[in-house]
Structures are given as structure tokens and as C-alpha cells.
Design a protein around this motif. Structure first.
Motif, PDB file in Angstrom:
ATOM      1  N   SER A 420       0.818  -1.219   0.000  1.00  0.00           N
ATOM      2  CA  SER A 420       0.000   0.000   0.000  1.00  0.00           C
ATOM      3  C   SER A 420       0.848   1.265   0.000  1.00  0.00           C
ATOM      4  O   SER A 420       0.307   2.368  -0.134  1.00  0.00           O
ATOM      5  CB  SER A 420      -0.929   0.019   1.219  1.00  0.00           C
ATOM      6  OG  SER A 420      -1.742  -1.126   1.266  1.00  0.00           O
ATOM      7  N   ILE A 472      -7.643   1.656   2.924  1.00  0.00           N
ATOM      8  CA  ILE A 472      -7.036   0.320   2.839  1.00  0.00           C
ATOM      9  C   ILE A 472      -7.957  -0.686   3.522  1.00  0.00           C
ATOM     10  O   ILE A 472      -8.483  -0.430   4.612  1.00  0.00           O
ATOM     11  CB  ILE A 472      -5.647   0.308   3.494  1.00  0.00           C
ATOM     12  CG1 ILE A 472      -4.732   1.320   2.794  1.00  0.00           C
ATOM     13  CG2 ILE A 472      -5.031  -1.084   3.449  1.00  0.00           C
ATOM     14  CD1 ILE A 472      -4.541   1.069   1.315  1.00  0.00           C
ATOM     15  N   LYS A 494      -4.231  -3.239  -1.934  1.00  0.00           N
ATOM     16  CA  LYS A 494      -5.169  -3.506  -0.837  1.00  0.00           C
ATOM     17  C   LYS A 494      -6.115  -2.330  -0.589  1.00  0.00           C
ATOM     18  O   LYS A 494      -6.651  -2.173   0.521  1.00  0.00           O
ATOM     19  CB  LYS A 494      -4.421  -3.877   0.454  1.00  0.00           C
ATOM     20  CG  LYS A 494      -3.694  -5.226   0.365  1.00  0.00           C
ATOM     21  CD  LYS A 494      -3.215  -5.696   1.712  1.00  0.00           C
ATOM     22  CE  LYS A 494      -2.472  -7.028   1.618  1.00  0.00           C
ATOM     23  NZ  LYS A 494      -3.315  -8.164   1.232  1.00  0.00           N
ATOM     24  N   ALA A 495      -6.309  -1.503  -1.600  1.00  0.00           N
ATOM     25  CA  ALA A 495      -7.289  -0.421  -1.495  1.00  0.00           C
ATOM     26  C   ALA A 495      -8.691  -0.990  -1.694  1.00  0.00           C
ATOM     27  O   ALA A 495      -8.896  -1.983  -2.403  1.00  0.00           O
ATOM     28  CB  ALA A 495      -7.014   0.656  -2.541  1.00  0.00           C
TER      29      ALA A 495
END
Length: 552
Positions: A420, A472, A494-495
Motif C-alpha cells: 500500500s 485500505i 489492498k485499497a
């Protein structure tokens, strides 16, 4: 004494550590704001929506702040974040002194030596560097609970092993304070437990005590399950977190500095770990141990062995390069000075008792009182000079007003997944259009945050099967569009990705406790109820037996 230690910080501005102090203030700010606004049921949020970038960062799921929570109530009374922090530090220092004093008395050490042991503990080099230079209050607070854990081990190995729950409670409190310290103290407990092999108990008794130790460890895990189990699940999900990896051997102290280097010191701008020596009173404790060596019992000589082993672990004499991958979470080998400081205090107290009882240094009846005054004076002068030195050594010194503004603005996200990191800056901007530059028909309205929730208003000129949000995903997040839950997709960073409809979309990203959190919370509650009930029953049962014997 605890007031005198912290008193110099009440004037001359805020000696500001941009890292540990700001992190801890930011960690507690969310809880404080919720309570300040009258939301007492929101004292323990799972995610941060008012600090750490305000995008729903789950700091509380990774870092325990439970024993720091009393600071909230002090803050509510005194308003100022800095003054509240200092008052909390006074309380913490008082409890450090009290904890060691009570332990010494429980170990049948007389009054004056117990006072000296608590002073050696309080004014240790470890406490000086972590409390005043690093301003890491969680690391310092472990000093309060370590004597509890030690007394629990003592009861299991040498005393009444039926009091095993003392160890469980002590380890639980450490777990709720500082996880790295929990690992180090666990290593210390394992070392202490090995002594059962050298006792004069028969084999059956030794086995019973070892089993009791294991039971205590299991109970500790169950008491802490509500935090530790979800933590492990989240760590597995995140994978590689963003904590800065440090070369361990570069943050181990050399042997000369271990003995003779401590604050105040003109080399503050260099590697701070080289200032983490045992301090003046640590040297005094070693001198006392040497004088009393012939009179020390086998148990205390075993503690001297532990002092040597854990002292070695703090230094660069230990081959830390071989353990870099296994122990990199430790970050600083100098953290083992926690155990060293404890052992110096307890051995210093016992050695002082031997010295006084055998008149090894003086036959004067007032020598013990003189020694307490001397140790206290050295400690106070030491801490006061350290405070003034830090204020004039190039460290950042802020006004209390400036501190109020910057202290909750911590922006280092240690528990952000490494994947991220490329979108980290976008998370702080809270802009959906900037996260979806290829979609031209998006217009964002207001952005709001509340307890465990962040909300957006977004206008779209068409239906979209997926848009990217500046949030996230962690297990427990749910997405709602116009009050209807929608499925969440997670991309390579991982958004959170969700579908939206044409027109106005009121988007709510809400954190709800996972099944794992709920189940483990109930497990911990039930174990606590059973444990407290069992302790109360044993106390009452033993009291009845004493009354019957007295009657007879």
C-alpha cells in the motif's frame, strides 16, 4: 520523589521527540476526543478516523494502548495534552517505585534495602533513556508490571505454586502495554523457570511446578486472546508491514558504553543507543553485588547469571547478525536493558541488606538512612541535569500551544501493508477522483468521519462496476452506498474498491468487529470471570481454615 523526577519538565517548553512521543499522543487522541464529546461507549475504537491520516487506519488493532487509557481522564481535567502527559508520567514513576518496593518486601528484604532497590530501578539508565530521551511511555510502563510477573514466577518455582495466577496477571498487563517487551519478558521468565531444575524438590514436585508454569502461560494467552488472536489474523492478512527494518548489530551498545556511558552526554547527536548504559546507580548496584557476593544465596547467584546473560544481549558482543531475520522485530537490542535494570535493582536491594546486616561497609546504625539519602540525591541530580541538558542540546523545544497542534499529527503508518506504500500519500488526501484519474465523471462532495466510520458523498455521471477509495481494506471493513451494503473488492495495493450508481452516492466505510474479535472477547471475559471467582474463593476458603484453627 516521582514529582521531583518530572518537575523540571513543567517549565522551559516541551522537549519534543517527534517519533515516540507523537506516536503515543496520536494513539490516545482518538479515544480522548470520543470521550470528550460525551461518547463514553466509544472509548475503544477499532480504527482511527480522527488521527493517523483520518482515513480509518487500524492502529489500535496492532498496538495495545489499554494501560495508557487513564491519561484520557487526566486530559479531560487539565485540558493541556503536555500537562496531562506529565501528570501521567508522575503517576507512572510512582508506580515504578512502588512496584519494586513491594516486590522487595515480598521477598523478605528489609525496609531500607527495599527503598534502595526501588531507587536503583527508578533511576536506571533504561528509564532515563526511554522516558526522557525517547519519550516512549509504553516501554517505560513495563517497569511497573515486570515485578508482578517476576513475583509470579518466584511463587511457581520456589514458593506457593498455587499463586500461579500472579504471573498470568503480570504478563497480561505487559501484553496490554508493549508487545516487544512481552517477548523479552517471556524470555526472562523462561530463564527463571529453568532454575526449577536446580532446586532440591523431588521429581514429582518439579514436574508439578513446570506444569503449573505452563498453565499460567495458557491462562495468560486466554486472558489476552481478545487482542492477540485478532492481531495475529491481521498480521497474516497484511503480510509485510511498513515498520522500518533496522540492522540489529548497529543498535547494540558496546561494552565500554554499557558501563560508563549514559545521559547527560555530549554525544547525544550520535547513535542514542550508545547512551543507554546502566547509569551511575547501576554501577553502585554492581559494587554492592561484589561486596555481598559471598553471602548471596544460590537463588540470587542464579539471578547474577541472568544479569550477565541479558547484559550480553544488549551489547555488540552478541552475534546479532546471525539472528537478524528472527529478531528484527526487536529493532533495538538495547531494549534488553529492561531486564538488566530489573536485575540490578533486585540484586542491589538484596546486596544492600547483606551489607547492612553484616556491617560490611559500616557499623553505624544510621548508615542505611545515609545511603538512601545519597542514592536519592544522585538520582535527582542525575535526572534534573539530564532534563536541562536535553533542553539545551539542540533538541526541538516547543511551546505548549505548538505541542497541542503537532502532537496528534503522527503520519508514520507502521502497520500499513508494504504493497500500500505507493498510494500512501493519496490516503491522506481523502480524494476519490484522484484515486480514479481515468474516470472523468466523478465529483466528490463532503468527507466526514465518525466512530469507526468514514463517509464520502460522490456524484457519478454513470454506473461504475468499481471505483477505488482512499481506504485500505482490513478484515472487518464493510461498504455501504446509500445505506445498502455493497461488495468490497481489494486491488493490488489492498485499497477498497466498490461499485457506484449514476447520480449521488452516499458512501460509508464502516468497521465492524469480526467474528474472531467477538469470540475471543467472550473467551477472555469468561476466563477473567472464572479466574477472579477462583481467586476470591481461595481467599475466603483459606480465611475460613485460619478461623477454624484459631477457634480450636
Amino acid at each position: 520523589m516521582s514529582i521531583l523526577i518530572v518537575l523540571p519538565y513543567f517549565h522551559g517548553g516541551v522537549v519534543y521527540n517527534q517519533f515516540d512521543l507523537q506516536f503515543h499522543i496520536s494513539s490516545i487522541q482518538e479515544n480522548y476526543l470520543n470521550v470528550k464529546n460525551g461518547n463514553w461507549t466509544h472509548i475503544l475504537p477499532d480504527i482511527n478516523t480522527k488521527t493517523f491520516g483520518n482515513f480509518g487506519y487500524p492502529n489500535s488493532l496492532f498496538y495495545p494502548i489499554f494501560t495508557f487509557l487513564p491519561e484520557i481522564f487526566i486530559h479531560l481535567i487539565f485540558k493541556s495534552a503536555w500537562i496531562s502527559y506529565l501528570i501521567f508520567a508522575i503517576i507512572a514513576n510512582f508506580l515504578i517505585l512502588l512496584s519494586m518496593f513491594i516486590l522487595c518486601r515480598k521477598l523478605s528484604i528489609s525496609m531500607i534495602p527495599s527503598i534502595i532497590g526501588s531507587l536503583i530501578y527508578e533511576f536506571s539508565g533504561f528509564n532515563q533513556i526511554w522516558q526522557f530521551n525517547n519519550e516512549d511511555i509504553s516501554q517505560v510502563m513495563v517497569l511497573i508490571f515486570l515485578p508482578i510477573a517476576f513475583y509470579g514466577v518466584y511463587q511457581i518455582i520456589l514458593g506457593n505454586y498455587k499463586k500461579w495466577y500472579i504471573l498470568s496477571i503480570g504478563m497480561f498487563l505487559i501484553c496490554m502495554t508493549h508487545l516487544v517487551s512481552l517477548v523479552m519478558v517471556s524470555m526472562f521468565v523462561l530463564f527463571l523457570a529453568l532454575y526449577v531444575l536446580f532446586t532440591n524438590f523431588n521429581l514429582r514436585e518439579k514436574v508439578v511446578r513446570i506444569i503449573t508454569l505452563i498453565i499460567s502461560a495458557v491462562v495468560t494467552l486466554l486472558l489476552s486472546a481478545f487482542f492477540l488472536v485478532p492481531l495475529l489474523f491481521n498480521m497474516h492478512y497484511v503480510g509485510n508491514i511498513s515498520v522500518f527494518v533496522i540492522q540489529l548489530d548497529k543498535f547494540a551498545i558496546n561494552l565500554q558504553n554499557f558501563f560508563f556511558n549514559y545521559l547527560p552526554n555530549n554525544n547525544l547527536e550520535t547513535n542514542w543507543t550508545q547512551l543507554s548504559g546502566i547509569g551511575i546507580l547501576g554501577l553502585v548496584a554492581i559494587a554492592l553485588i561484589c561486596v555481598a557476593w559471598k553471602h548471596l544465596s544460590r537463588e540470587y547467584r542464579y539471578l547474577v547469571l541472568g544479569l550477565i546473560i541479558f547484559s550480553l544481549l544488549t551489547t555488540n558482543l552478541f552475534p546479532w547478525n546471525l539472528f537478524q531475520n528472527v529478531m528484527q522485530f526487536l529493532q533495538f537490542p538495547i531494549r534488553f536493558m529492561l531486564i538488566v535494570s530489573f536485575l540490578l535493582a533486585i540484586l542491589g536491594a538484596k546486596s544492600t541488606q547483606i551489607v547492612l546486616e553484616n556491617n560490611l561497609l559500616s557499623s553505624s546504625k544510621n548508615f542505611g538512612i545515609f545511603f538512601v539519602i545519597l542514592i536519592s540525591s544522585i538520582g535527582i541530580i542525575f535526572t534534573t541535569s539530564t532534563t536541562e541538558y536535553l533542553k539545551h542540546s539542540g533538541r526541538q523545544v516547543l511551546s505548549t500551544e505548538e505541542f497541542e497542534k503537532v502532537s496528534p499529527e503522527w503520519d508514520t503508518l507502521d502497520y500499513l501493508p508494504q504493497v500500500s506504500q505507493p498510494i500512501r500519500d493519496d490516503l491522506f488526501k481523502h480524494s476519490i477522483p484522484k484515486m480514479n484519474t481515468k474516470q472523468k465523471g466523478l465529483k466528490q462532495g463532503e468527507y466526514l468521519t465518525s466512530y469507526d466510520q468514514v463517509s464520502y458523498q460522490l456524484r457519478s455521471n454513470k454506473d461504475l462496476s468499481s471505483i477505488r477509495l482512499p481506504n485500505i481494506y482490513y478484515p472487518g471493513f464493510h461498504a455501504y452506498v446509500n445505506n445498502k451494503e455493497v461488495p468490497i473488492k481489494v486491488d493490488k495495493n489492498k485499497a477498497i474498491n466498490i461499485p457506484v450508481r449514476k447520480g449521488i452516492n452516499n458512501i460509508d466505510i464502516v468497521y465492524k468487529k469480526t467474528i474472531t474479535q467477538i469470540v475471543t472477547l467472550w473467551i477472555s471475559i469468561i476466563i477473567w470471570i472464572v479466574l477472579i471467582g477462583w481467586i476470591v474463593y481461595k481467599k475466603l476458603f483459606n480465611r475460613k481454615i485460619k478461623h477454624k484453627k484459631l477457634y480450636k
